[in-house]
Scaffold this motif. Structure first.
Motif, mmCIF file in Angstrom:
data_model
loop_
_atom_site.group_PDB
_atom_site.id
_atom_site.type_symbol
_atom_site.label_atom_id
_atom_site.label_comp_id
_atom_site.label_asym_id
_atom_site.label_seq_id
_atom_site.Cartn_x
_atom_site.Cartn_y
_atom_site.Cartn_z
ATOM 1 N N LEU A 1 -29.191 -11.852 2.052
ATOM 2 C CA LEU A 1 -29.654 -12.615 0.892
ATOM 3 C C LEU A 1 -28.916 -12.163 -0.367
ATOM 4 O O LEU A 1 -28.497 -12.976 -1.184
ATOM 5 C CB LEU A 1 -31.167 -12.427 0.731
ATOM 6 C CG LEU A 1 -31.840 -13.191 -0.407
ATOM 7 C CD1 LEU A 1 -31.688 -14.691 -0.240
ATOM 8 C CD2 LEU A 1 -33.320 -12.808 -0.497
ATOM 9 N N ARG A 2 -28.728 -10.855 -0.503
ATOM 10 C CA ARG A 2 -28.145 -10.344 -1.742
ATOM 11 C C ARG A 2 -26.696 -10.779 -1.936
ATOM 12 O O ARG A 2 -26.272 -11.053 -3.057
ATOM 13 C CB ARG A 2 -28.271 -8.821 -1.806
ATOM 14 C CG ARG A 2 -27.532 -8.057 -0.725
ATOM 15 C CD ARG A 2 -27.852 -6.579 -0.813
ATOM 16 N NE ARG A 2 -27.353 -5.839 0.346
ATOM 17 C CZ ARG A 2 -27.710 -4.594 0.621
ATOM 18 N NH1 ARG A 2 -28.553 -3.968 -0.166
ATOM 19 N NH2 ARG A 2 -27.230 -3.975 1.687
ATOM 20 N N GLU A 3 -25.911 -10.872 -0.844
ATOM 21 C CA GLU A 3 -24.514 -11.258 -1.056
ATOM 22 C C GLU A 3 -24.384 -12.740 -1.401
ATOM 23 O O GLU A 3 -23.500 -13.126 -2.170
ATOM 24 C CB GLU A 3 -23.643 -10.881 0.150
ATOM 25 C CG GLU A 3 -23.993 -11.479 1.467
ATOM 26 C CD GLU A 3 -23.178 -10.858 2.614
ATOM 27 O OE1 GLU A 3 -22.001 -10.488 2.411
ATOM 28 O OE2 GLU A 3 -23.729 -10.744 3.725
ATOM 29 N N ILE A 4 -25.272 -13.581 -0.884
ATOM 30 C CA ILE A 4 -25.207 -15.010 -1.217
ATOM 31 C C ILE A 4 -25.693 -15.250 -2.640
ATOM 32 O O ILE A 4 -25.092 -16.012 -3.404
ATOM 33 C CB ILE A 4 -26.030 -15.839 -0.212
ATOM 34 C CG1 ILE A 4 -25.464 -15.652 1.209
ATOM 35 C CG2 ILE A 4 -26.038 -17.308 -0.601
ATOM 36 C CD1 ILE A 4 -23.977 -15.967 1.341
ATOM 37 N N ILE A 5 -26.772 -14.580 -3.025
ATOM 38 C CA ILE A 5 -27.264 -14.710 -4.408
ATOM 39 C C ILE A 5 -26.201 -14.221 -5.393
ATOM 40 O O ILE A 5 -25.951 -14.829 -6.438
ATOM 41 C CB ILE A 5 -28.574 -13.916 -4.596
ATOM 42 C CG1 ILE A 5 -29.702 -14.506 -3.737
ATOM 43 C CG2 ILE A 5 -28.975 -13.886 -6.069
ATOM 44 C CD1 ILE A 5 -30.176 -15.869 -4.160
ATOM 45 N N SER A 6 -25.548 -13.111 -5.054
ATOM 46 C CA SER A 6 -24.515 -12.558 -5.922
ATOM 47 C C SER A 6 -23.346 -13.522 -6.088
ATOM 48 O O SER A 6 -22.869 -13.764 -7.203
ATOM 49 C CB SER A 6 -24.012 -11.226 -5.349
ATOM 50 O OG SER A 6 -22.974 -10.689 -6.134
ATOM 51 N N LEU A 7 -22.879 -14.110 -4.997
ATOM 52 C CA LEU A 7 -21.768 -15.060 -5.048
ATOM 53 C C LEU A 7 -22.116 -16.318 -5.831
ATOM 54 O O LEU A 7 -21.262 -16.907 -6.496
ATOM 55 C CB LEU A 7 -21.360 -15.458 -3.629
ATOM 56 C CG LEU A 7 -20.417 -14.524 -2.881
ATOM 57 C CD1 LEU A 7 -20.294 -14.970 -1.435
ATOM 58 C CD2 LEU A 7 -19.044 -14.486 -3.543
ATOM 59 N N SER A 8 -23.361 -16.743 -5.739
ATOM 60 C CA SER A 8 -23.762 -18.004 -6.364
ATOM 61 C C SER A 8 -23.526 -18.007 -7.871
ATOM 62 O O SER A 8 -23.198 -19.035 -8.459
ATOM 63 C CB SER A 8 -25.233 -18.301 -6.055
ATOM 64 O OG SER A 8 -26.094 -17.371 -6.697
ATOM 65 N N GLY B 1 -25.403 -25.367 -12.617
ATOM 66 C CA GLY B 1 -25.687 -25.333 -14.034
ATOM 67 C C GLY B 1 -27.185 -25.472 -14.263
ATOM 68 O O GLY B 1 -27.984 -25.482 -13.328
ATOM 69 N N VAL B 2 -27.567 -25.587 -15.502
ATOM 70 C CA VAL B 2 -28.993 -25.690 -15.846
ATOM 71 C C VAL B 2 -29.503 -27.087 -15.535
ATOM 72 O O VAL B 2 -28.871 -28.086 -15.869
ATOM 73 C CB VAL B 2 -29.203 -25.376 -17.339
ATOM 74 C CG1 VAL B 2 -30.655 -25.611 -17.736
ATOM 75 C CG2 VAL B 2 -28.799 -23.934 -17.636
ATOM 76 N N ASP C 1 -21.101 -16.802 -9.494
ATOM 77 C CA ASP C 1 -19.698 -17.057 -9.824
ATOM 78 C C ASP C 1 -19.403 -18.547 -10.006
ATOM 79 O O ASP C 1 -18.392 -18.918 -10.599
ATOM 80 C CB ASP C 1 -18.783 -16.488 -8.725
ATOM 81 C CG ASP C 1 -18.854 -14.974 -8.640
ATOM 82 O OD1 ASP C 1 -19.263 -14.349 -9.637
ATOM 83 O OD2 ASP C 1 -18.512 -14.419 -7.578
ATOM 84 N N TYR C 2 -20.274 -19.387 -9.460
ATOM 85 C CA TYR C 2 -20.081 -20.838 -9.548
ATOM 86 C C TYR C 2 -21.191 -21.503 -10.371
ATOM 87 O O TYR C 2 -21.436 -22.687 -10.241
ATOM 88 C CB TYR C 2 -19.996 -21.422 -8.117
ATOM 89 C CG TYR C 2 -18.795 -20.862 -7.404
ATOM 90 C CD1 TYR C 2 -17.524 -21.368 -7.637
ATOM 91 C CD2 TYR C 2 -18.928 -19.774 -6.542
ATOM 92 C CE1 TYR C 2 -16.409 -20.822 -7.025
ATOM 93 C CE2 TYR C 2 -17.814 -19.219 -5.930
ATOM 94 C CZ TYR C 2 -16.561 -19.744 -6.169
ATOM 95 O OH TYR C 2 -15.447 -19.191 -5.579
ATOM 96 N N LEU D 1 -15.420 -18.939 -0.393
ATOM 97 C CA LEU D 1 -14.781 -20.241 -0.248
ATOM 98 C C LEU D 1 -15.817 -21.330 0.025
ATOM 99 O O LEU D 1 -15.722 -22.446 -0.505
ATOM 100 C CB LEU D 1 -13.758 -20.199 0.885
ATOM 101 C CG LEU D 1 -13.047 -21.512 1.222
ATOM 102 C CD1 LEU D 1 -12.296 -22.054 0.016
ATOM 103 C CD2 LEU D 1 -12.104 -21.317 2.404
ATOM 104 N N PHE D 2 -16.811 -21.006 0.835
ATOM 105 C CA PHE D 2 -17.876 -21.964 1.133
ATOM 106 C C PHE D 2 -18.595 -22.380 -0.150
ATOM 107 O O PHE D 2 -18.790 -23.568 -0.419
ATOM 108 C CB PHE D 2 -18.872 -21.358 2.124
ATOM 109 C CG PHE D 2 -20.050 -22.240 2.435
ATOM 110 C CD1 PHE D 2 -19.944 -23.248 3.376
ATOM 111 C CD2 PHE D 2 -21.264 -22.068 1.779
ATOM 112 C CE1 PHE D 2 -21.032 -24.070 3.660
ATOM 113 C CE2 PHE D 2 -22.352 -22.882 2.049
ATOM 114 C CZ PHE D 2 -22.228 -23.886 3.001
ATOM 115 N N MET D 3 -18.963 -21.398 -0.976
ATOM 116 C CA MET D 3 -19.662 -21.702 -2.230
ATOM 117 C C MET D 3 -18.755 -22.494 -3.167
ATOM 118 O O MET D 3 -19.214 -23.400 -3.875
ATOM 119 C CB MET D 3 -20.132 -20.410 -2.899
ATOM 120 C CG MET D 3 -21.104 -19.579 -2.067
ATOM 121 S SD MET D 3 -22.672 -20.424 -1.701
ATOM 122 C CE MET D 3 -23.598 -20.059 -3.190
#
Length: 396
Positions: A298-305, A378-379, A307-308, A253-255
């Motif tokens: 670190l891995r769970e935040i990178i993974s979630l990122s 995005g890029v 998705d957005y 939700l934060f992301m």
């Protein structure tokens, strides 16, 4: 022999590669390790076996707070030595439901933030630097003061944001506002800071008026969850030391909320304390210092990122910088314990001493880390090709 004493003597085998002494409440003394003892732990009262098994850190932390455990020698050295073995400590998460509650409602998180950050600005002024920066500093050399290192940190983050005049910047969990004030002065951005702390809100608002920055900055008492439907849009978003209060169930939700308010090709810089493994946290810290606090990996935040469509541009660890920051805070705290004692009591002094030094030891031993991540939505092909720009002395 006392059952608690038998268990404690067995527990000491955990530290057989170290060298220190333990003196028990009956005068019995045990030497751990083969070398010259580095320090002595004095137990004035038994610590029940059941308490140690329920939460090792809670049992020993409370013993120290209550004056039932003392240390002869270097307190930090003791913690650096003991916390190397933290993975061998036990915590019965189910047996501590009040401490490890998973409630993350707006009301609950407001209460948790208030508990820690609304102790009083006068208290924090005793041991933080003049900017009241309450997060990891950035030391360019060994001789820098805490204040210099905190400004370094702010400038380091601002450079990572790649700001230019007229941009809009959101600071989620803005604290006392030092980062936004510096951003407005240096880059002439339009900034909004949001916080749940009444004390921080009042102090930041006063600073804005004192610095005549009303045309550039605003501060609001606002939960990050309100961002999703706020209709606000920003060129840049930064969050420093706030993610630890969100709770694991709300990382997504934060992301999502950040994504909603960040423009396409915008830059998001996330600065947070991280863990190597996913955990519900430490019982003593959650009970006495940060209720509801959970450290993301670190891995769970990178993974979630992903998705957005957040592209990871840069990741930096500042673990040893936070160790040095906490040592500076602890030194300032020790110089002002008489004043803290007048504000609160001896138990509070011992609690905060344990908090500051044990956190320092956790960074030193790698129990926890500090990461800064630079994302783009995005890029974004316009950012510098190398990190060289981060280390140039010149500022606009």
């Amino acid at each position: 022999m006392n059952v608690d004493k038998i268990f404690l003597k067995s527990f000491l085998h955990t530290f057989k590669d170290e060298s220190f002494c333990v003196k028990f409440w009956d005068g019995d003394e045990v030497k751990v390790g083969e070398n010259e003892p580095l320090f002595k732990i004095i137990l004035k009262k038994p610590i029940p076996k059941k308490d140690i098994l329920k939460s090792t850190t809670l049992a020993f932390g409370e013993a120290y707070m209550n004056g039932d455990l003392e240390v002869e020698g270097d307190f930090l050295l003791m913690l650096n030595t003991v916390l190397k073995y933290k993975e061998k400590f036990t915590t019965d998460f189910r047996g501590l439901p009040k401490i490890f509650s998973n409630l993350t409602s707006t009301k609950k998180q407001k209460e948790e933030v208030t508990y820690h950050y609304d102790i009083g600005n006068d208290f924090y002024k005793l041991w933080l630097d003049d900017t009241l920066s309450y997060s990891c500093a950035y030391f360019k050399n060994e001789n820098e003061s805490l204040g210099e290192a905190q400004l370094n940190k702010i400038h380091h983050l601002l450079k990572k944001l790649n700001l230019s005049e007229g941009m809009t910047l959101l600071d989620i969990g803005c604290g006392w506002g030092a980062l936004l004030i510096e951003a407005a002065k240096l880059y002439k951005i339009k900034g909004l800071g949001i916080t749940l702390s009444e004390e921080q809100y009042k102090a930041f608002k006063e600073k804005i008026e004192k610095e005549n920055l009303q045309d550039y900055l605003q501060v609001k008492l606002m939960d990050y969850r309100e961002l999703e439907k706020s209709g606000l849009l920003f060129d840049r978003v930064v969050s420093v030391g706030m993610l630890e209060h969100v709770g694991r169930s709300n990382y997504d939700l934060f992301m999502k909320c950040v994504s909603k308010v960040l423009k396409k090709e915008g830059v998001f810089v996330l600065h947070y304390i991280s863990g190597l493994y996913e955990s519900e946290g430490d019982a003593w810290i959650r009970k006495y210092i940060f209720p509801g606090g959970v450290i993301p990996t670190l891995r769970e935040i990178i993974s979630l990122s992903a998705d957005y469509r957040f592209y990871t541009v840069d990741v930096e660890s500042l673990r040893m910088h936070y160790y040095k920051t906490l040592i500076k805070w602890a030194e300032n705290f020790e110089k002002n314990t008489d004043k803290v004692r007048e504000m609160f009591d001896e138990k509070f002094v011992r609690m905060w001493r344990m908090y500051l030094y044990s956190c320092a030891a956790c960074f030193y031993t790698g129990v926890i880390d500090l990461h800064q991540i630079v994302f783009t939505k995005g890029v974004n092909n316009s950012l510098p090709l190398t990190r060289e720009y981060l280390y140039k002395k010149s500022l606009p």
